[in-house]
Design a protein around this motif. Sequence first.
Motif, mmCIF file in Angstrom:
data_model
loop_
_atom_site.group_PDB
_atom_site.id
_atom_site.type_symbol
_atom_site.label_atom_id
_atom_site.label_comp_id
_atom_site.label_asym_id
_atom_site.label_seq_id
_atom_site.Cartn_x
_atom_site.Cartn_y
_atom_site.Cartn_z
ATOM 1 N N GLY A 64 -37.310 27.880 -2.600
ATOM 2 C CA GLY A 64 -37.402 27.211 -1.308
ATOM 3 C C GLY A 64 -36.583 25.947 -1.189
ATOM 4 N N THR A 65 -35.643 25.733 -2.100
ATOM 5 C CA THR A 65 -34.784 24.553 -2.066
ATOM 6 C C THR A 65 -33.458 24.894 -1.393
ATOM 7 N N ALA A 66 -33.012 24.058 -0.484
ATOM 8 C CA ALA A 66 -31.729 24.270 0.182
ATOM 9 C C ALA A 66 -30.589 23.960 -0.784
ATOM 10 N N LEU A 67 -29.588 24.831 -0.819
ATOM 11 C CA LEU A 67 -28.443 24.655 -1.713
ATOM 12 C C LEU A 67 -27.258 24.116 -0.929
ATOM 13 N N ILE A 68 -26.849 22.905 -1.269
ATOM 14 C CA ILE A 68 -25.691 22.248 -0.654
ATOM 15 C C ILE A 68 -24.584 22.197 -1.701
ATOM 16 N N ILE A 69 -23.351 22.484 -1.300
ATOM 17 C CA ILE A 69 -22.255 22.542 -2.277
ATOM 18 C C ILE A 69 -21.195 21.482 -1.995
ATOM 19 N N ALA A 70 -20.579 21.032 -3.090
ATOM 20 C CA ALA A 70 -19.439 20.128 -3.013
ATOM 21 C C ALA A 70 -18.474 20.514 -4.114
#
Length: 217
Positions: A64-70
Amino acid sequence: MAEPAARLYLITPVVEDAAAFAPRLAEACATGDVAALLLRLPKADERTLVNQIKILAPPVQDHGTALIIASAGEADLALVAGRAGADGVHVTSGQTDLKDLRQHLKSERAMGVGAIRSKDEAMTAGEAGADYLLFGEPRADDSLPSLESVVERATWWAEIFETPCVVYAPSLEVIPELVATRAEFIALGDAVWSHADGPAKAIPAAIALIGEREALD
């Protein structure tokens, strides 16, 4: 009505070996208390980045954790996020056309902005459609802005603007001071990954500190 509780936002080190780091992500996100995770990846072509994210996404998103990428490179993050199924992208203020990126992401994925050096940059990012701003994270040389300046900037933003604010905690000990800014999210990096007892112990400790501070308000 009481202010909503600040939630945790994790920042990884630059992940060179996706398979080796995946268990660490699972350990951290399995607590169920992590709202979002910023996955930092090395410079690579888009296909390589997509393949790495597909290895690392399940340990994050399955909890349930949002995955943000850089990425340290110049890859098309909107394209990579779409192909890999990431929930959003994170970019550096002043180095990206934020309005163009917002248009490419549409409303399907989040756009976060960090490395903000002034109030003008913060307002520009907000006006361009950023979904959150990140204050206080380590600079490119790993140095940190002063805690005093981070608290001042986050307090200013949280009091005036509706766009959520993420504030970086270099250690667990400073969490109460950062919670007092009314930032919606507390970001943790090395304080989690380098914790002597591992992420599974660091995260509950961070949550407890958030709760203790909010109980005083």
